[in-house]
Design an enzyme around this catalytic site. Structure first.
Site, PDB file in Angstrom:
ATOM      1  N   TRP A  34      78.962 -37.368 -48.442  1.00  0.00           N
ATOM      2  CA  TRP A  34      79.653 -36.554 -49.445  1.00  0.00           C
ATOM      3  C   TRP A  34      79.710 -37.266 -50.791  1.00  0.00           C
ATOM      4  O   TRP A  34      79.515 -36.654 -51.834  1.00  0.00           O
ATOM      5  CB  TRP A  34      81.045 -36.164 -48.973  1.00  0.00           C
ATOM      6  N   ASP A  70      87.823 -37.565 -53.753  1.00  0.00           N
ATOM      7  CA  ASP A  70      87.640 -36.429 -52.846  1.00  0.00           C
ATOM      8  C   ASP A  70      88.426 -36.757 -51.579  1.00  0.00           C
ATOM      9  O   ASP A  70      88.083 -37.694 -50.858  1.00  0.00           O
ATOM     10  CB  ASP A  70      86.140 -36.265 -52.551  1.00  0.00           C
ATOM     11  N   LYS A  86      89.530 -28.666 -43.916  1.00  0.00           N
ATOM     12  CA  LYS A  86      89.557 -29.774 -42.963  1.00  0.00           C
ATOM     13  C   LYS A  86      90.959 -29.945 -42.390  1.00  0.00           C
ATOM     14  O   LYS A  86      91.156 -29.888 -41.205  1.00  0.00           O
ATOM     15  CB  LYS A  86      89.110 -31.077 -43.647  1.00  0.00           C
TER      16      LYS A  86
HETATM   17  C1  LIG Z   1      83.527 -31.130 -45.791  1.00  0.00           C
HETATM   18  C2  LIG Z   1      83.544 -32.047 -46.933  1.00  0.00           C
HETATM   19  C3  LIG Z   1      82.923 -31.704 -48.152  1.00  0.00           C
HETATM   20  C4  LIG Z   1      82.162 -30.416 -48.349  1.00  0.00           C
HETATM   21  O1  LIG Z   1      83.037 -29.344 -48.427  1.00  0.00           O
HETATM   22  P1  LIG Z   1      82.573 -27.869 -48.841  1.00  0.00           P
HETATM   23  O2  LIG Z   1      83.875 -27.156 -48.964  1.00  0.00           O
HETATM   24  O3  LIG Z   1      81.727 -27.359 -47.709  1.00  0.00           O
HETATM   25  O4  LIG Z   1      81.832 -27.938 -50.106  1.00  0.00           O
HETATM   26  C5  LIG Z   1      83.033 -32.601 -49.186  1.00  0.00           C
HETATM   27  N1  LIG Z   1      83.702 -33.765 -49.079  1.00  0.00           N
HETATM   28  C6  LIG Z   1      84.302 -34.116 -47.920  1.00  0.00           C
HETATM   29  C7  LIG Z   1      85.032 -35.412 -47.828  1.00  0.00           C
HETATM   30  C8  LIG Z   1      84.243 -33.274 -46.822  1.00  0.00           C
HETATM   31  O5  LIG Z   1      84.845 -33.630 -45.671  1.00  0.00           O
END
Ligand SMILES: *Cc1c(COP(=O)(O)O)cnc(C)c1O
Length: 360
Positions: A101, A171, A195
């Site tokens: 990511w 993030d 998540k």
């Molecule tokens: C799942 C995830 C993403 C991607 O998320 P989307 O909503 O599918 O764009 C990005 N960063 C992290 C840390 C993730 O767990």
């Protein structure tokens, strides 16, 4: 009805209480005669849902007044672009690459300016967090970027990097609300809610007010300016209204559980059960450096692909589902987010013990 223990990395398990409440309100939300899905986002009633959700979220994270909370669409992926478009004033940013990511965010930023990879753990399949106490932070960097919990690899920054005075952008998709967090350490924090918080389709961003400016990169679409969303209180256009409603219920659920301190204690307890077993097992092994382990995502392997596949198959039959590891790591991964009950982790470990005895 029979519920399974769902170890999916995302979209993921939600609190049963929340799902039941939402089900009860499906046809008639509090005497309105309609579902929240069917309401105008400009209605008083929805405005109430939105404001209450934001307030509860602020309470949980103790967010200071000089930070805005934005409910945005486009997932974490859109933030990979929105972050540089809004914050890359000098067109320079430093990225710490600790997984897929962060790597994707780094590559996206390189479209807009000079993205520097100032640290990485790719040399060992992202199985650790690099020492970030004295990194070569660029003097003209607009920000330093991290992915705080690496969903795929199961590592977490337990200590934030020394950004040498630069703005930290993080993030937190897979660790949002899993424990208390000092928002003042960051310029911008964002996470996809699918998540650890709610249904897919939304990101919550917490951004320091002084970073919300008109001064975005040339060509930045209107919709991708934080300012537009901040000024409209996340109602610039139709938001993901139903998702906001469910997230609001999850915030209440966390508050009722005792807030983020209680959530942390609960998550530590759950993770310890699984990690303690992994450390004592002859068959299963954790894949990441111990001090960098995530409380949320726990990858493990047997060392044999056939054995891994057999395990996943038999676990599924026993109601322990979505344990297959990410395609880039293989093996297994148990995501044990806030809503995973202690009993679910205990059931998993009991099953692993039994499987180990039978497959010695
Ligand atoms: C799942 C995830 C993403 C991607 O998320 P989307 O909503 O599918 O764009 C990005 N960063 C992290 C840390 C993730 O767990």
């Amino acid at each position: 009805m029979s519920r399974v223990y769902n170890f999916s990395a995302g979209p993921a398990v939600l609190p049963e209480e929340v799902l039941k409440e939402a089900a009860n309100e499906m046809l008639d939300y509090q005497g309105t005669g309609m579902s929240v899905m069917e309401m105008s986002h400009r209605s008083k009633i929805f405005e109430g849902i939105l404001n209450e959700a934001e307030q509860d979220f602020r309470d949980l994270l103790k967010i200071p007044d000089n930070y805005k909370v934005l409910f945005l669409q486009g997932g974490a992926h859109l933030q990979f672009a929105m972050v540089p478009m809004n914050l890359m004033k000098n067109r320079v940013a430093d990225y710490i690459v600790t997984g897929q990511w962060a790597k994707k965010a780094f590559k996206e930023a390189a479209i807009y300016g000079k993205a520097n990879k100032i640290a990485s753990s790719e040399d060992e399949t992202f199985s650790y967090i690099p020492d970030c106490s004295d990194l070569p932070v660029s003097s003209d960097a607009d920000y330093v970027y991290i992915c705080e919990n690496n969903t795929i690899y199961g590592t977490k920054f337990h200590k934030l990097p020394n950004t040498k005075g630069k703005i930290l952008v993080s993030d937190v998709s897979s660790c949002f609300l899993s424990e208390p967090m000092d928002v003042t350490q960051y310029g911008l924090v964002y996470g996809g809610v699918q998540k650890n918080i709610g249904p897919a389709g939304m990101v919550i961003a917490i951004i320091r007010e002084d970073l919300i400016t008109e001064d975005t990169l040339p060509g930045t679409p209107t919709y991708m300016k934080y300012k537009i969303h901040a000024e409209a209180n996340s109602l610039y256009n139709t938001p993901n209204a139903y998702c906001i409603y469910i997230c609001g219920k999850v915030f209440k659920w966390i508050k009722n559980m005792g807030g983020l301190e209680a959530m942390k204690a609960r998550n530590e307890k759950k993770a310890a059960i699984l990690y303690d077993f992994l450390d004592s097992s002859q068959l299963f092994k954790g894949t990441v450096r111990k001090e960098d382990r995530s409380l949320m995502n726990v990858p493990f392997v047997t060392g044999s692909q056939e054995m891994d596949a057999k395990f996943v198959k038999e676990a599924t039959k026993s109601g322990l589902v979505n344990l297959k590891g990410h395609r880039s790591v293989g093996g297994m991964r148990a995501s044990i987010y806030n809503a995973m009950p202690l009993e679910g982790v205990k059931a998993l470990v009991e099953f692993m013990k039994k499987f180990e005895e039978e497959n010695r």
